[in-house]
Motif scaffolding. Structure first.
Motif, mmCIF file in Angstrom:
data_model
loop_
_atom_site.group_PDB
_atom_site.id
_atom_site.type_symbol
_atom_site.label_atom_id
_atom_site.label_comp_id
_atom_site.label_asym_id
_atom_site.label_seq_id
_atom_site.Cartn_x
_atom_site.Cartn_y
_atom_site.Cartn_z
ATOM 1 N N ARG A 239 51.215 7.270 -23.672
ATOM 2 C CA ARG A 239 52.508 7.010 -23.041
ATOM 3 C C ARG A 239 52.532 5.598 -22.458
ATOM 4 N NH1 ARG A 239 56.841 9.956 -20.380
ATOM 5 N NH2 ARG A 239 55.951 11.921 -21.086
ATOM 6 N N ALA A 240 51.429 5.206 -21.807
ATOM 7 C CA ALA A 240 51.356 3.869 -21.215
ATOM 8 C C ALA A 240 51.477 2.785 -22.283
ATOM 9 C CB ALA A 240 50.044 3.711 -20.445
ATOM 10 N N VAL A 241 50.878 3.012 -23.444
ATOM 11 C CA VAL A 241 50.950 2.036 -24.533
ATOM 12 C C VAL A 241 52.371 1.926 -25.069
ATOM 13 C CG1 VAL A 241 50.205 1.558 -26.907
ATOM 14 C CG2 VAL A 241 48.529 2.266 -25.203
ATOM 15 N N ILE A 242 52.978 3.081 -25.365
ATOM 16 C CA ILE A 242 54.317 3.084 -25.948
ATOM 17 C C ILE A 242 55.339 2.459 -24.996
ATOM 18 C CG2 ILE A 242 56.183 4.562 -26.786
ATOM 19 C CD1 ILE A 242 53.990 6.546 -27.705
ATOM 20 N N GLU A 243 55.171 2.713 -23.714
ATOM 21 C CA GLU A 243 56.127 2.216 -22.722
ATOM 22 C C GLU A 243 55.688 0.894 -22.088
ATOM 23 O OE1 GLU A 243 58.367 4.034 -23.779
ATOM 24 O OE2 GLU A 243 59.048 5.264 -22.094
ATOM 25 N N SER A 244 54.700 0.244 -22.664
ATOM 26 C CA SER A 244 54.113 -0.960 -22.055
ATOM 27 C C SER A 244 55.033 -2.174 -22.084
ATOM 28 C CB SER A 244 52.812 -1.305 -22.774
ATOM 29 O OG SER A 244 53.073 -1.666 -24.133
ATOM 30 N N GLY A 245 55.954 -2.212 -23.032
ATOM 31 C CA GLY A 245 56.781 -3.406 -23.196
ATOM 32 C C GLY A 245 56.100 -4.486 -24.016
ATOM 33 N N LEU A 246 54.888 -4.230 -24.501
ATOM 34 C CA LEU A 246 54.207 -5.206 -25.356
ATOM 35 C C LEU A 246 54.960 -5.363 -26.669
ATOM 36 C CD1 LEU A 246 50.471 -4.118 -24.900
ATOM 37 C CD2 LEU A 246 51.703 -5.913 -23.675
ATOM 38 N N ARG A 247 54.908 -6.557 -27.210
ATOM 39 C CA ARG A 247 55.615 -6.817 -28.460
ATOM 40 C C ARG A 247 54.913 -6.136 -29.634
ATOM 41 N NH1 ARG A 247 57.229 -12.712 -31.156
ATOM 42 N NH2 ARG A 247 58.210 -11.836 -33.030
ATOM 43 N N TYR A 248 53.584 -6.218 -29.647
ATOM 44 C CA TYR A 248 52.824 -5.654 -30.768
ATOM 45 C C TYR A 248 51.868 -4.564 -30.271
ATOM 46 C CZ TYR A 248 54.360 -9.600 -33.660
ATOM 47 O OH TYR A 248 55.104 -10.508 -34.364
ATOM 48 N N TRP A 249 52.156 -3.349 -30.645
ATOM 49 C CA TRP A 249 51.260 -2.241 -30.349
ATOM 50 C C TRP A 249 51.384 -1.210 -31.472
ATOM 51 C CZ3 TRP A 249 53.343 2.582 -30.352
ATOM 52 C CH2 TRP A 249 54.723 2.678 -30.147
ATOM 53 N N VAL A 250 50.371 -0.395 -31.588
ATOM 54 C CA VAL A 250 50.424 0.728 -32.507
ATOM 55 C C VAL A 250 49.502 1.802 -31.956
ATOM 56 C CG1 VAL A 250 48.536 -0.018 -34.017
ATOM 57 C CG2 VAL A 250 50.369 1.378 -34.955
ATOM 58 N N ASP B 159 68.105 0.757 -30.787
ATOM 59 C CA ASP B 159 67.156 0.241 -29.788
ATOM 60 C C ASP B 159 66.219 1.377 -29.368
ATOM 61 O OD1 ASP B 159 65.741 -0.838 -27.707
ATOM 62 O OD2 ASP B 159 67.478 -1.255 -26.434
ATOM 63 N N MET B 160 65.002 1.329 -29.867
ATOM 64 C CA MET B 160 64.035 2.396 -29.593
ATOM 65 C C MET B 160 63.124 2.069 -28.425
ATOM 66 S SD MET B 160 64.685 4.750 -31.847
ATOM 67 C CE MET B 160 63.229 5.765 -32.112
ATOM 68 N N ARG B 161 63.261 0.883 -27.858
ATOM 69 C CA ARG B 161 62.330 0.429 -26.821
ATOM 70 C C ARG B 161 62.865 0.585 -25.399
ATOM 71 N NH1 ARG B 161 58.420 -3.552 -28.794
ATOM 72 N NH2 ARG B 161 58.485 -4.506 -26.729
ATOM 73 N N THR B 162 64.151 0.408 -25.213
ATOM 74 C CA THR B 162 64.715 0.413 -23.864
ATOM 75 C C THR B 162 64.778 1.829 -23.302
ATOM 76 O OG1 THR B 162 66.056 -1.528 -24.398
ATOM 77 C CG2 THR B 162 66.685 -0.254 -22.450
ATOM 78 N N GLY B 163 64.314 1.990 -22.080
ATOM 79 C CA GLY B 163 64.261 3.304 -21.460
ATOM 80 C C GLY B 163 65.623 3.886 -21.157
#
Length: 504
Positions: free
Chosen positions: A165-176, A428-432
């Motif tokens: 959850r922390a990774v997905i919601e981190s706001g980092l540009r590149y994560w998987v 937009d899949m990133r914005t909470g």
């Protein structure tokens, strides 16, 4: 010629990480590697073989020490976060599991955010199949987006869910986030703990070999397309790596000439619920990006042969004679029965009336007592090719770029809750967004976390295993609960000993 990349690899002394390190070291012209290892005798001895390599830097420290992590993140192009405190050890030390698995992940995220090149650093987080928990037949086929459902008492899974959850919601540009399956490895062959019997006889896993896991780590360091990043994937070895537990034991014993399982095992030593595992409907997606698969189930058999050559040779001779199978089976039985009586073994639970374990793993004491001990009476599940579809509660035929607030409202309602936000930028899949769960807890989450990750209310997740009550309120969750449980079962709540807020 492309620029040489700096790879920060965690967990380089573990199963998957050590294989990844070996693969990366095969290409010294492409990678400079940084690893962070503890100053234990075991790690020092293991890494001695790599001392003096020009393209490898060993930092002695600890992932739960932020300054150590920051030192390693500095200058990195890609981070392979493989390190984890895993089961069965995590089952005995839940606080340590959360401190290491969640705490290290937050340290890495924060170190990336403090880096001047934060928008170019790529974070590869290794999650686990344990996050989706018990998926016994007939719901043994799964995919990302299915409900998060850690098995009761599985604190490894609990800690990894919080970290993902922390990774997905981190706001980092590149994560998987890559959810690792069971790994065929020397470690698997050597496990001598009651967890062996948590793995139900009809349970399934789509395994992957340690070697192929290492190849995956190397290949993910290549230049991948932009659309690879920002997603969750299941790691699996494909069709040839799918195996049920009953067949695994058959294959293992047949290597030594033991074809009568009843001489070695009792069926009622094995749990009937509450252990993770599934076959994947979507694991080819990762293979199509990374091309890492080369091994199937034969890899485990070969490891078993390699680990026990003398015993297997002797057993194959003895089992040819009258009474030989019974003799070998009796020898094997003594060791397995001893393991089943260890602290986290089902025989220990039954003999000590540990209802808080008996009930999650067997439904009830009465249900466990009703199991015939003889494995000859066990009727293996046979319809493994049948797929029961898990509905995610919104129109999945729509491209991601077309998903809107109505899709999130439908998904929330399907989970027994409500999407409190009125607006969302299409695609937009990133914005909470704001949500409320069926129990009235308010929380924020991104569409990615909910729709693709299968996560839901963080407060429900951190407080307890309360699955009977969740299933009553959530059509989404009911799909992975009621096929394995009666609606008339008494409601059981198991409070969790730790949560991630203690390590924030």
């Amino acid at each position: 010629m492309s620029k040489k990349k700096t790879v920060f690899l965690t967990g380089a002394t573990g199963n998957m990480g050590s294989c990844g390190l070996k693969e990366l070291l095969k290409e010294p012209s492409k990678y400079n590697i940084v690893i962070l290892a503890r100053t234990s005798v075991k790690d020092k001895e293991m890494l001695k073989q790599y001392e003096g390599l020009d393209n490898l830097k060993i930092v002695w420290g600890d992932l739960i020490n932020y300054n150590d992590v920051k030192t390693c993140v500095n200058g990195a192009d890609i981070i392979l976060h493989v390190a984890a405190f895993v089961s069965p050890e995590a089952d005995y030390h839940p606080e340590q599991a959360m401190r290491i698995n969640y705490g290290s992940t937050v340290n890495i995220i924060n170190a990336i955010k403090e880096s001047p090149n934060r928008d170019s650093i790529k974070l590869v987080y290794i999650g686990t199949v344990a996050q989706t928990g018990d998926r016994m037949p007939p719901i043994h086929w799964g995919r990302v987006g299915d409900p998060i459902k850690p098995s009761v008492h599985d604190y490894y899974a609990v800690s990894k869910i919080a970290a993902e959850r922390a990774v997905i919601e981190s706001g980092l540009r590149y994560w998987v986030s890559l959810r690792q399956t069971g790994i065929f490895s020397q470690h698997m062959v050597e496990i001598n703990d009651g967890i062996t019997f948590h793995n139900c006889l009809d349970n399934v896993l789509e395994y992957v070999s340690d070697h192929d896991s290492g190849v995956l780590l190397k290949n993910i360091c290549d230049d991948l397309p932009e659309d690879f990043w920002g997603h969750i994937y299941n790691i699996g070895g494909g069709k040839k790596a799918r195996l049920n537990t009953y067949q695994m034991f058959k294959d293992m014993f047949e290597v030594m000439g033991l074809t009568k399982l009843e001489y070695a095992l009792d069926a009622n030593w094995f749990a009937t619920r509450n252990f993770h595992g599934q076959y994947y409907l979507d694991s080819d997606k990762l293979e199509n990006y990374l091309h890492f698969r080369s091994h199937g189930t034969e890899y485990f058999t070969d490891l078993y042969k390699k680990n026990n050559p003398s015993a297997i040779r002797a057993a194959k001779i003895i089992t040819r004679f009258p009474g030989g199978q019974k003799l070998i089976g009796s020898t094997v039985r003594k060791q397995f029965e001893k393991t089943a009586r260890t602290e986290h073994g089902p025989l220990f639970w039954v003999e000590n009336n540990k209802l808080d374990y008996i009930e999650p793993f067997f439904i009830s004491k009465e249900a466990r007592d009703a199991i015939s001990p003889s494995i000859k009476d066990f009727k293996p599940y046979s319809d493994y090719d049948r797929v029961v579809h898990i509905d995610h509660g919104y129109d999945e035929t729509k491209p991601e770029s077309m998903l809107d607030i109505e899709d999130l409202k439908k998904a929330a309602a399907f989970r027994g809750g409500k999407c409190m936000s009125d607006n969302m930028t299409m695609g937009d899949m990133r914005t909470g967004l704001s949500f409320k769960c069926a129990f009235g807890h308010s929380f924020e989450a991104s569409p990615r976390l909910i729709l693709e990750g299968g996560h839901w209310c963080p407060q429900c997740e951190r407080e307890s295993w309360n699955y009977h009550e969740i299933a009553k309120r959530s059509e989404f969750f009911a799909q992975v609960w009621y096929p394995l449980h009666s609606q008339n079962e008494p409601s059981k709540v198991y409070p969790k000993k730790v949560n991630e807020l203690e390590y924030t």
